[in-house]
Design a protein around this motif. Structure first.
Motif, PDB file in Angstrom:
ATOM      1  N   TYR A 185       0.817  -1.207   0.000  1.00  0.00           N
ATOM      2  CA  TYR A 185       0.000   0.000   0.000  1.00  0.00           C
ATOM      3  C   TYR A 185       0.857   1.266   0.000  1.00  0.00           C
ATOM      4  CZ  TYR A 185      -3.630  -3.370   1.095  1.00  0.00           C
ATOM      5  OH  TYR A 185      -4.486  -4.443   1.055  1.00  0.00           O
ATOM      6  N   ILE A 186       2.059   1.179   0.594  1.00  0.00           N
ATOM      7  CA  ILE A 186       2.976   2.323   0.518  1.00  0.00           C
ATOM      8  C   ILE A 186       3.428   2.530  -0.925  1.00  0.00           C
ATOM      9  CG2 ILE A 186       5.144   3.310   1.348  1.00  0.00           C
ATOM     10  CD1 ILE A 186       4.844   1.625   3.876  1.00  0.00           C
ATOM     11  N   LEU A 189       0.900   4.392  -2.843  1.00  0.00           N
ATOM     12  CA  LEU A 189       0.852   5.842  -2.650  1.00  0.00           C
ATOM     13  C   LEU A 189       1.554   6.562  -3.812  1.00  0.00           C
ATOM     14  CD1 LEU A 189       1.623   6.215   1.175  1.00  0.00           C
ATOM     15  CD2 LEU A 189      -0.612   6.268   0.040  1.00  0.00           C
ATOM     16  N   ARG A 193      -0.273   9.005  -6.664  1.00  0.00           N
ATOM     17  CA  ARG A 193       0.202  10.329  -7.089  1.00  0.00           C
ATOM     18  C   ARG A 193       0.315  10.379  -8.606  1.00  0.00           C
ATOM     19  NH1 ARG A 193       5.750  12.215  -6.995  1.00  0.00           N
ATOM     20  NH2 ARG A 193       6.280  10.301  -5.865  1.00  0.00           N
ATOM     21  N   PHE A 202      -7.454   8.128  -2.468  1.00  0.00           N
ATOM     22  CA  PHE A 202      -6.183   8.158  -1.757  1.00  0.00           C
ATOM     23  C   PHE A 202      -6.384   7.817  -0.283  1.00  0.00           C
ATOM     24  CE2 PHE A 202      -2.810  10.149   0.669  1.00  0.00           C
ATOM     25  CZ  PHE A 202      -1.680   9.795  -0.040  1.00  0.00           C
ATOM     26  N   TRP A 206      -4.679   5.076   2.248  1.00  0.00           N
ATOM     27  CA  TRP A 206      -3.997   5.555   3.445  1.00  0.00           C
ATOM     28  C   TRP A 206      -4.536   4.873   4.711  1.00  0.00           C
ATOM     29  CZ3 TRP A 206       0.321   7.122   4.955  1.00  0.00           C
ATOM     30  CH2 TRP A 206       0.494   7.829   6.144  1.00  0.00           C
ATOM     31  N   ALA A 219       5.944   5.733   5.133  1.00  0.00           N
ATOM     32  CA  ALA A 219       4.609   5.877   4.555  1.00  0.00           C
ATOM     33  C   ALA A 219       4.145   7.328   4.624  1.00  0.00           C
ATOM     34  CB  ALA A 219       3.622   4.972   5.287  1.00  0.00           C
ATOM     35  N   ALA A 223       3.114   9.724   1.527  1.00  0.00           N
ATOM     36  CA  ALA A 223       1.797  10.362   1.465  1.00  0.00           C
ATOM     37  C   ALA A 223       1.912  11.876   1.360  1.00  0.00           C
ATOM     38  CB  ALA A 223       0.987   9.986   2.700  1.00  0.00           C
ATOM     39  N   TYR A 226       1.764  13.404  -2.113  1.00  0.00           N
ATOM     40  CA  TYR A 226       0.431  13.538  -2.723  1.00  0.00           C
ATOM     41  C   TYR A 226      -0.232  14.848  -2.307  1.00  0.00           C
ATOM     42  CZ  TYR A 226      -4.498  12.600  -3.778  1.00  0.00           C
ATOM     43  OH  TYR A 226      -5.785  12.693  -4.254  1.00  0.00           O
TER      44      TYR A 226
END
Length: 372
Positions: A185-186, A189, A193, A202, A206, A219, A223, A226
Motif C-alpha cells: 500500500y505504501i 501511494l 500520485r 487516496f 492511506w 509511509a 503520502a 500527494y
C-alpha cells in the motif's frame, strides 16, 4: 532595457547567495581544494566525495552484502531470504524493498538488453517467475514498476499511465500475498500520485496503511508528496497533514520531524528574503526535527533521513555547529533527500558539508572541539 534586466537579474542572484555565503563574523565560502584557507572535511574524518555511497541514507551492511551477491551472481535467493527475515511492519522492510527495486531499475537502465545481451535486472524477473507466491518478490516488483514509470516516462503520457497501471495491479497482487504488510500500500501511494487518485481514493489506501503501521515514517513521507501543492493538494493541506502526524507521534517517533519535510517540499524557487531560513516556520520545524532525532532510537532506520534533511536546513540557517553534529552521524551515505534530487547527489552533499565545515571553523570550531 536589456542592461536593466541584466542588472536586476544580478541583484536577485546577489540576494539569494549573499546570506548563504557570508557570516556576520566574517565571510564563509568555498575556496579551491589545496588553498591555504580551505577548510578540509578530511580533518574531521569525513569520507572523500568519490567514496560517498548514494544508494542509501545510512548503513545497512546486511543489505549491502546481499545486493553485492545478487548483482554479482544474478541469483535472487539471497534477497528473498533477507526480506523474509525482515519484519513486515517496520521501516527497514520498506527501505530494502526500495533498494532492491532501485538496483534492478538501475541495472536495466545500464543494460537495456538486445539481440545478444541479457537485460539488466533479470534476477527480479526470474524471482517473480520461479516464486510467484513470494510476498517479498511481489513487493519488489510493484516498486520496480513504479520507479520505472517515474524514471523512464513523462507523467501524464500514455507510456507513464500504462506502466503505472501495471504497478497498480502488482500492488494488488503483493497485498493479497501479505495481508498484514503495509509495503504494497505504501508503493500504491506513489501510484496514486502518478495516476491522480481522487482524495477519497487516496484516503482509502492511506487508511489501510494506518491499520497496519500507524507510525510508519516512510509511509507518511510518501503520502506527503500527494498532498503537496505541486501534485494533488496544497501547501496548507501538506502542512496540516505533517503537523497532524507530528502531533500524534508516539514518544521516540520521528514523525515529529514531518513539518520539516513539508517546508522543504514548498521552498520558494527563488528566495529574496535573507531571513527566510531563520523565520518562525522554519525554526519551529527544525526544532521539532531536532527533538525527534534526540528522542529516537539509535537504530531507527529513518533516523538518517531526518539527519540529512536537518543538514540542509541547518546549513541554510547558518547553524554550523548543529549541522556538524548531524554530519558526524551520516557522513559516508547520501542516498536521501535532499541530495537525491540532484543529478550528482554526492557532489551536492559535499558542497553543504564543506560549507558547514567552513562556517564551523570561521566561528572558532575545530576537529578538537567537535563532540562525537
Amino acid at each position: 532595457m536589456e542592461i536593466l534586466w541584466v542588472l536586476i537579474a544580478l541583484l536577485m542572484i546577489g540576494f539569494v547567495l549573499l546570506p548563504f555565503l557570508r557570516r556576520r563574523r566574517g565571510a564563509v565560502g568555498l575556496v579551491p581544494a589545496g588553498h591555504p584557507d580551505a577548510a578540509d572535511p578530511a580533518n574531521y574524518g569525513f569520507a572523500r566525495q568519490e567514496e560517498l555511497d548514494i544508494r542509501m541514507p545510512g548503513p545497512d551492511q546486511d543489505l549491502l552484502d546481499v545486493l553485492d551477491v545478487v548483482q554479482r551472481t544474478q541469483d535472487y535467493r539471497a534477497a528473498q531470504q533477507l526480506l523474509a527475515g525482515t519484519p513486515a511492519d517496520g521501516e527497514q522492510r520498506w527501505q530494502r524493498v526500495q533498494a532492491f527495486a532501485g538496483a534492478a531499475s538501475l541495472e536495466l537502465a545500464q543494460r537495456p538488453g538486445g539481440v545478444s545481451e541479457t537485460p539488466g535486472g533479470q534476477w527480479l524477473r526470474v524471482w517473480r517467475s520461479e516464486a510467484p507466491k513470494d510476498a517479498g518478490g511481489a513487493a519488489v516488483h510493484a516498486e520496480f514498476l513504479a520507479q520505472q514509470a517515474w524514471r523512464t516516462a513523462a507523467p501524464g503520457s500514455d507510456e507513464f499511465r500504462i506502466i503505472m497501471e501495471e504497478a497498480k495491479a502488482a500492488c494488488g497482487e503483493a497485498a493479497l500475498l501479505a495481508p498484514g504488510d503495509p509495503v504494497p500500500y505504501i508503493v500504491e501511494l506513489s501510484v496514486a500520485r502518478g495516476l491522480a487518485y481522487s482524495q477519497q481514493e487516496f484516503e482509502q489506501v492511506w487508511l489501510k496503511i494506518l491499520d497496519r503501521a500507524p507510525a510508519h515514517m516512510g509511509a507518511h513521507l510518501a503520502a506527503l508528496h500527494y498532498w503537496c501543492e505541486k501534485w494533488h493538494g496544497s501547501r496548507q493541506q501538506a502542512y496540516d497533514f505533517a503537523e497532524a502526524a507530528a502531533a500524534r507521534a508516539p514518544e521516540g517517533s520521528l514523525l515529529a520531524a514531518m513539518p520539516l519535510f513539508a517546508v522543504f517540499e514548498h521552498l520558494p524557487e527563488v528566495n529574496l528574503v535573507s531571513g527566510f531560513y531563520q523565520s518562525e516556520v522554519v525554526s519551529k520545524a527544525i526544532h521539532g526535527a531536532l527533538h525527534a532525532v534526540h528522542s529516537a532510537r539509535a537504530d531507527d532506520p529513518m533516523l538518517a533521513h531526518v539527519r540529512h534533511m536537518l543538514i540542509f536546513f541547518l546549513v541554510r540557517s547558518e547553524r554550523w555547529a548543529e549541522a556538524m553534529g548531524q554530519l558526524i552521524h551520516v557522513d559516508g551515505h547520501v542516498g536521501a533527500l535532499p541530495w537525491t534530487l540532484s543529478p550528482d547527489p554526492a557532489a551536492e552533499f559535499a558542497v553543504y558539508r564543506a560549507l558547514a565545515v567552513a562556517g564551523y571553523e570561521a566561528n572558532g570550531g575545530s576537529p578538537a572541539t567537535l563532540p562525537h
